[in-house]
Design a protein around this motif. Sequence first.
Motif, short mmCIF file in Angstrom:
data_model
loop_
_atom_site.label_atom_id
_atom_site.label_comp_id
_atom_site.label_asym_id
_atom_site.label_seq_id
_atom_site.Cartn_x
_atom_site.Cartn_y
_atom_site.Cartn_z
N UNK A 22 0.88 -1.17 0.00
CA UNK A 22 0.00 0.00 0.00
C UNK A 22 0.91 1.21 0.00
N UNK A 23 0.90 1.95 -1.07
CA UNK A 23 1.87 3.01 -1.29
C UNK A 23 1.78 4.13 -0.27
N UNK A 24 2.93 4.63 0.14
CA UNK A 24 2.99 5.82 0.99
C UNK A 24 2.45 7.05 0.26
N UNK A 25 2.39 6.97 -1.06
CA UNK A 25 1.87 8.08 -1.85
C UNK A 25 0.38 8.29 -1.60
N UNK A 26 -0.28 7.29 -1.00
CA UNK A 26 -1.70 7.42 -0.66
C UNK A 26 -1.91 8.19 0.65
N UNK A 27 -0.85 8.49 1.36
CA UNK A 27 -0.97 9.18 2.64
C UNK A 27 -1.33 10.65 2.43
N UNK A 28 -2.16 11.23 3.31
CA UNK A 28 -2.46 12.66 3.20
C UNK A 28 -1.22 13.54 3.16
N UNK A 29 -0.15 13.13 3.87
CA UNK A 29 1.08 13.92 3.87
C UNK A 29 1.79 13.94 2.53
N UNK A 30 1.44 13.00 1.66
CA UNK A 30 2.03 12.96 0.32
C UNK A 30 1.05 13.39 -0.76
N UNK A 31 -0.08 13.95 -0.32
CA UNK A 31 -1.09 14.38 -1.29
C UNK A 31 -0.50 15.42 -2.24
N UNK A 32 -0.60 15.15 -3.51
CA UNK A 32 -0.11 16.10 -4.50
C UNK A 32 1.39 16.13 -4.69
N UNK A 33 2.13 15.22 -4.02
CA UNK A 33 3.58 15.20 -4.18
C UNK A 33 3.93 14.91 -5.63
N UNK A 34 4.94 15.57 -6.13
CA UNK A 34 5.29 15.46 -7.54
C UNK A 34 6.77 15.13 -7.70
N UNK A 35 7.15 14.81 -8.93
CA UNK A 35 8.56 14.58 -9.25
C UNK A 35 8.93 13.14 -9.49
N UNK A 36 7.97 12.23 -9.44
CA UNK A 36 8.28 10.82 -9.63
C UNK A 36 8.85 10.56 -11.03
N UNK A 37 8.33 11.27 -12.00
CA UNK A 37 8.83 11.09 -13.37
C UNK A 37 10.26 11.62 -13.51
N UNK A 38 10.62 12.61 -12.68
CA UNK A 38 11.99 13.12 -12.71
C UNK A 38 12.94 12.07 -12.13
N UNK A 39 12.52 11.43 -11.05
CA UNK A 39 13.33 10.35 -10.46
C UNK A 39 13.50 9.22 -11.47
N UNK A 40 12.43 8.88 -12.17
CA UNK A 40 12.52 7.81 -13.18
C UNK A 40 13.54 8.16 -14.27
N UNK A 41 13.55 9.42 -14.68
CA UNK A 41 14.49 9.85 -15.73
C UNK A 41 15.93 9.80 -15.22
N UNK A 42 16.14 10.22 -13.98
CA UNK A 42 17.49 10.16 -13.40
C UNK A 42 17.93 8.71 -13.28
N UNK A 43 17.03 7.86 -12.78
CA UNK A 43 17.34 6.44 -12.62
C UNK A 43 17.72 5.82 -13.97
N UNK A 44 16.99 6.17 -15.01
CA UNK A 44 17.30 5.63 -16.34
C UNK A 44 18.70 6.03 -16.80
N UNK A 45 19.07 7.28 -16.55
CA UNK A 45 20.42 7.73 -16.92
C UNK A 45 21.48 6.99 -16.11
N UNK A 46 21.21 6.81 -14.81
CA UNK A 46 22.17 6.10 -13.96
C UNK A 46 22.30 4.65 -14.39
N UNK A 47 21.19 4.01 -14.72
CA UNK A 47 21.23 2.61 -15.15
C UNK A 47 22.00 2.44 -16.45
N UNK A 48 21.91 3.42 -17.32
CA UNK A 48 22.68 3.33 -18.57
C UNK A 48 24.18 3.38 -18.28
#
Length: 334
Positions: A84-110
């Motif tokens: 059950x994702x922590x992203x469902x918590x009220x404290x994380x409501x509207x939190x953004x930037x997951x796609x930025x992390x994915x892009x960084x991770x992709x560069x690091x994995x390369x």
Amino acid sequence: MASANAVAFFFFVALLLPASLAQLSENFYDKTCPTLPNIVRAAVKKAIDSDVRAGAKLIRLHFHDCFVNGCDGSVLLVDAPGIISELNSPGNEGIQGLEIVDAIKADVERGCPGVVSCADILAQASKDSVNLQGGPSWRVLHGRRDSRIANKTGADANLASPFETLVQLKAKFAAVGLGTTDLVALSGAHTFGRSRCRFFSHRFSNFNNTGSPDPSLNPSYRQVLEGVCSAGPDTRANFDPTTPDVFDKNYYTNLKVGKGLLQSDQELFSTPGADTIAIVDSFADREGTFFKEFRQSMINMGNIKPLTGSSGEIRRNCARVNAARIGGEGHDVM
């Protein structure tokens, strides 16, 4: 006697081992991914160039990760069987930037496939987010591994709320081993980024059922914010009305004139008799003092209960745990 000495030595080593495993290091990736700092910095710069809020998004993810189960990348996990994702918590409501992390991770994995944890990427990206927008730099400690579980209940209870008093904020920081100076310094991350009106509009009228606005909110600033928020509760306002996209000490100078955006911001300066007032004053007076304490507090926060050694895993996808192998153990690609 020899046997007794051997047993004593065994227990001595056993006592030392957990501390050793939990030790993060500046040179953890020197051999396995020496280009990591350059890869992450380039990716963060690219993100900021296309979205000035990218840095604030990344550092918020790191904060919200570390305050729940420690700095283990758990905040990045999405709903999945058994999670059950922590992203469902009220404290994380509207939190953004997951796609930025994915892009960084992709560069690091390369560049370094299967080596760098998502938790370490958040720590490194947060430093670059601050530094690229005018703030200090520091040597990031590495060696964290990624959790295979999320903790929504922990997120519900442990994440700081914009509606909280100073007493409540201190308690949440103390619960993870952080002190008052850490609280004031890390709150300075609100020198850039935005917040939605729903998180501060309660200050405009009938604050705490008084029938009046929050007395610690500068009246002229309140009028400006009311105008911004007339567009709706999801409208965003700058945390710092003076230099909104620069990491500087103006967050603290704003607090001194009643221009802290969130109640939890202004509490640091407007709580009568609070020991945080002198710290705010010192940071407002000298940016170098703020930068020095912020660097140390980021390191302190990054040391909260990291998974190290053989614990956890190195996720291939920051949003999901690695596929389980026979026996149900998480696949470790180290």
